[in-house]
Design an enzyme around this catalytic site. Structure first.
Site: not given
Length: 921
Positions: A86, A42, A261, A366, A368, A111
């Site tokens: 596997q 593979k 196959v 400032t 703020l 798979d």
């Protein structure tokens, strides 16, 4: 043919998406020879086609839990498009194979063995599932014969989950009339004789005889069996499930064994992997996040911050992590809305290009505040949710001192917030508590060492520092480092001379030089000056000390500037806590506490992941003060974010206070240590602050604004824009394009906003844009985001203001004159002594981190606008050697703020039923 076709498809993918490769992972448990053979086949096929294949091999001792953990990691890896386990699993431990195969994500299960893919196949959803590779290969072989499957009678011999059962389904949904036979079928020969198409996967040597086969049938033999054969060197030969020699005389087509196959099975695995990669590309464009944004429901008037925060349901934080490309094992969940990110993510992504780096700063504010945090969040919401760019915000974690004191929370505001805001503003994941513990451990170690040296002989100290265990003394690693620092190159504790023992055991700390203070993350003015050591057990050793707020600890600055666990540990070790009576620096490493500090900080070093109201990601990490430290979030958060967003994405971070403080330190300290180079500066300005710089009256929290700020006054505003011009100039000194974000308030007039935009551009800004992100979220910052995009493409010639090799005084003078507008500096005697001391100790080449008021470009908070011609007084200089800078003290300030008359905690409470936090942050 299949491999050639796949090779061409992969080449086309690479051409269309440079750097992209289909990824296949093969997980093996154990070391079976047959599995190794199949896996090598593979891997060879993948390499030939151009697939990036990764073989993960777990030992036969692996447990089921370990296998599942590995599978979870591969499931979450975006570079893995196909993933197989596997079989069989060669493990010494009991492992449920079905549980393992079902743990593989269905979209990666090339798979086709998971129950979900099998179920989809059985229902006929062939376009939405993966088909097991052997049946898929069989179908491809049948198609190659040219025989039409539809309407034919097919017989499948075998009913395994891997071949027989899926082969039946595949033939059925290709419109064949299918019969499945097996070992219990009593009329097997009769059924086989009816088959136009015969697929045999029974696992029994030459089970199907040639005389059974219908003349002209297509025969697919999936069997691999070994039978005795004395003519072979091995004493055996490979045969299929069909008696080949007689069957080939009757079949029109038949697959040989071996070589039929088997190769097709491998080819189909490759095909499924390529198909999976194609599906990935259809759904996820490489470099582009597939992210779900939250739709805001804007209200007028704008509700309170906590009400807005509560109105938005945050995404699960693991979803945010997945959206931005983090792997499951790189994320540590802290509930549903926050998580820590492992530093392994940075190692994994180290070869990825960085995105574009944007720093948000401001004019001189400032009391703020002018909305830098709000602008930072509004900008990333605009870039992400509205312009669909990959974007990360990187912000500091707020101290609980201001949260419960005068300022309140720091999660942004209005419709531009980090959520949940109560989590952001309170404990988060405990980083600040870890810093408190680590800092106070150092403080305790300092005083304890002084105490023990005052009350023990050299021999007694040595016996306790290097104790005999089972008759053997041994130096610890940190003690070996101290010996080497002292020039003593010995490793046997029994060989030290008396003189060597003396210098080893005695740090000889001068109490008058101790710079390390205890810390607490609470505003407590009565801890600014304290006396310690008053208990009788301290034997009369007492001294004056103080508490600072935790975010002022050098350990916080170390956390913010470290670029990894090892670097953090090194920085912690070189922190200087005092000087010896000989004038030598005493470090945390000398105290032997470095390893313990690293252990206390091992989780704090990981950035914290949160999200904005509109669902864009945020790193919240580190929160150093912007006066005695550099006032920026962590280097690590920025580095990870820059890798995650990719080369076309954006990382937006914020620098504390005005550009003269936070931005200057961002460039000269943070960028110097990180090696990162910014692309754009966003300078936040408000009409309110500019009017104050033009001579408007003072403003303070909780007091209504004077009319000068609520009525149009273009003359006052124009005069105050001197501060804006100076801060634009400050940014341009570093060679980076500047975009001015004019944070609009409801009291601002169109003429006032237009004037600021005009004067900003005349002062050299790349662009200037009016923003309404507080009231409209990202929508109100789209123009700003577009300006930032354009500016990021403009030339950026980043440069530092000074060379660190310059004398300390020269570096201070450069900052004072070029950034603040001073004519010169004046060093008080104590500061001059420190220049001499630190230069002698080898710290003179550190960057400089100026500690001055944020309310003026000068040292005097009452001097507004852009004052010039003043002399900047330097009353003292201190060293944060571990963090890596010297910090001159300009004017007077305290690092332990006090609580106001009406602290913010008056408005905070807990709902006893729901457990929700109520109140205004």
């Amino acid at each position: 043919q299949v491999r050639d076709r796949l090779k061409q498809q992969v080449a086309e993918m690479k051409e269309k998406f440079p750097g992209f490769r289909p990824g296949l992972a093969i997980l093996q448990v154990g070391n079976r020879d047959d599995s190794n053979l199949y896996i090598n086949m593979k891997l060879k096929a993948a390499a030939e086609i151009g697939i990036s294949a990764n073989h993960i091999k777990l030992p036969s001792t692996a447990t089921e839990a370990e296998v599942l953990k590995c599978i979870a990691s591969l499931n979450g890896d975006p570079a893995v498009h196909g993933f197989i386990v596997q079989l069989p699993l060669d493990s010494d431990k009991p492992i449920n194979t079905e549980k393992i195969t079902n743990a593989v994500a269905p979209e990666k299960d090339v798979d086709g063995l998971s129950s979900i893919n099998a179920g989809k196949l059985s229902r006929g959803d062939l376009g939405d599932c993966f088909i097991p590779c052997t049946p898929k290969g069989c179908m491809e072989l049948i198609r190659q014969t040219g025989v039409q499957v539809a309407g034919k009678r097919a017989v499948v011999v075998g009913r395994s989950k891997i071949v027989g059962a899926p082969m039946h389904d595949l033939l059925l949904w290709n419109h064949a009339t299918v019969t499945t036979c097996h070992s219990k079928t009593s009329t097997l020969a009769e059924e086989v004789a009816k088959a136009d198409i015969l697929v045999v996967a029974a696992g029994k040597a030459e089970m199907v005889k040639g005389e059974w086969i219908k003349p002209g049938a297509v025969v697919i033999d999936c069997g691999i069996n070994h039978v005795p054969d004395s003519t072979k060197a091995s004493g055996k030969r490979v045969v299929g499930d069909v008696a080949y020699s007689t069957a080939k005389e009757k079949a029109s087509y038949i697959t040989p064994v071996p070589g039929g196959v088997g190769p097709m099975t491998v080819a189909m695995l490759m095909q499924s992997t390529v198909e999976s990669a194609q599906r990935f590309l259809e759904k996820f464009q490489p470099g582009k996040w597939n992210i779900q944004y939250n739709q805001l429901t804007l209200k007028v008037p704008v509700p309170s911050d906590i009400e807005i925060s509560r109105s938005c349901i945050p995404k699960p934080i693991d979803q945010v992590a997945k959206e931005v490309g983090l792997l499951p094992d790189e994320v540590e969940l802290y509930g549903q809305t926050k998580a820590k990110v492992q530093l392994s993510a940075l190692r994994r992504l180290q070869d990825q290009p960085d995105g574009r780096y944007v720093v948000v700063t401001g004019i001189t504010p400032t009391p703020l505040g002018e909305g830098k945090s709000t602008t930072t969040i509004g900008l990333v919401q605009a870039l992400g949710a509205h312009l669909h760019q990959n974007v990360f915000a990187c912000v500091r974690q707020p101290s609980q001192g201001p949260t419960f004191g005068i300022k309140g929370g720091a999660a942004g505001g209005g419709y531009s917030q980090v959520i949940p805001m109560e989590e952001f503003n309170l404990h988060l994941t405990g980083d600040i508590h870890a810093i408190t513990a680590a800092n106070n451990l150092v403080a305790a170690a300092v005083d304890a060492r002084i105490f023990h040296e005052l009350t023990q002989t050299d021999q007694a100290l040595y016996s306790r520092l290097v104790p005999s265990v089972n008759g053997v003394r041994k130096f610890s690693d940190i003690q070996i480092r101290r010996l080497q620092k002292l020039g003593i190159h010995k490793t046997d504790p029994e060989t030290l001379t008396k003189e060597e023992m003396n210098v080893f055991v005695r740090l000889d700390i001068d109490p008058a030089t101790i710079t390390w203070q205890r810390v607490l993350d609470t505003n407590d003015r009565f801890l600014r000056r304290i006396t310690i050591g008053q208990s009788p057990t301290e034997k009369g050793f007492s001294r004056t000390a103080q508490f600072d707020i935790t975010v002022a600890s050098e350990i916080m600055a170390v956390l913010a500037l470290a670029d990894g666990l090892d670097d953090m540990r090194t920085r912690l070790g070189r922190m200087v806590v005092a000087s010896s009576k000989r004038g030598e620096p005493v470090t945390a490493d000398d105290l032997g506490v470095t390893g313990a500090l690293a252990v206390l900080m091992k989780d704090a070093v990981k950035p914290n992941l949160m999200q904005t109201l509109e669902g864009t990601p945020v790193f919240v990490h580190a929160g150093p003060f912007a006066n005695i430290a550099h006032g920026n979030s962590s280097v690590l958060a920025d580095k990870i974010a820059l890798k995650l967003v990719g080369k076309d994405g954006f990382v937006v971070t914020e620098a504390g206070f005005g550009a003269d403080i936070g931005m200057e330190k961002f460039f000269n300290i943070k960028c110097r240590y990180s090696g990162l180079r910014p692309h754009v500066v966003v300078l936040v300005a408000t009409v309110r602050a500019l009017k104050m710089h033009g001579g408007g009256p003072a403003v303070s929290a909780g007091v209504p604004l004077p009319k000068e700020y609520t009525e149009e006054n273009l003359q006052l505003l124009a005069k105050g824009c001197s501060n804006l011009r100076k801060q634009i100039q400050n940014a341009r000194i570093f060679g980076v394009p500047v975009v001015v974000a004019v944070n609009a308030f409801k009291t601002d007039t169109k003429a006032e906003l237009a004037l600021v935009v005009q004067l900003a551009k005349e002062a050299g800004a790349f662009d200037a844009v009016e923003c309404t992100h507080w009231a409209e979220g990202g929508k109100g910052a789209v123009a700003l985001a577009q300006a930032v995009q354009r500016a990021s493409q403009a030339p950026s010639n980043f440069r530092f203001l000074y060379n660190v090799e310059l004398p300390v005084t020269d570096k201070i003078r450069l900052i004072a004159q070029q950034i603040y507008g001073a004519s010169d500096i004046e060093l008080f005697p104590e500061a001059q002594e420190k220049v001499t001391l630190y230069t002698k100790q080898g710290f003179g080449n550190l960057p400089v981190c100026m500690a001055k008021t944020h309310l003026s470009l000068s040292h005097d908070p009452e001097q507004k606008g852009a004052p010039t011609g003043f002399v900047l007084p330097i009353r003292d200089i201190r060293a944060s050697v571990g963090a890596g800078f010297l910090y001159p003290l300009v004017g007077t300030m305290s690092t332990m703020p006090g609580l106001p008359t009406r602290p913010c905690f008056f408005d905070i409470d807990l709902d006893p039923v729901s457990g929700e936090v109520n109140g205004l942050f």
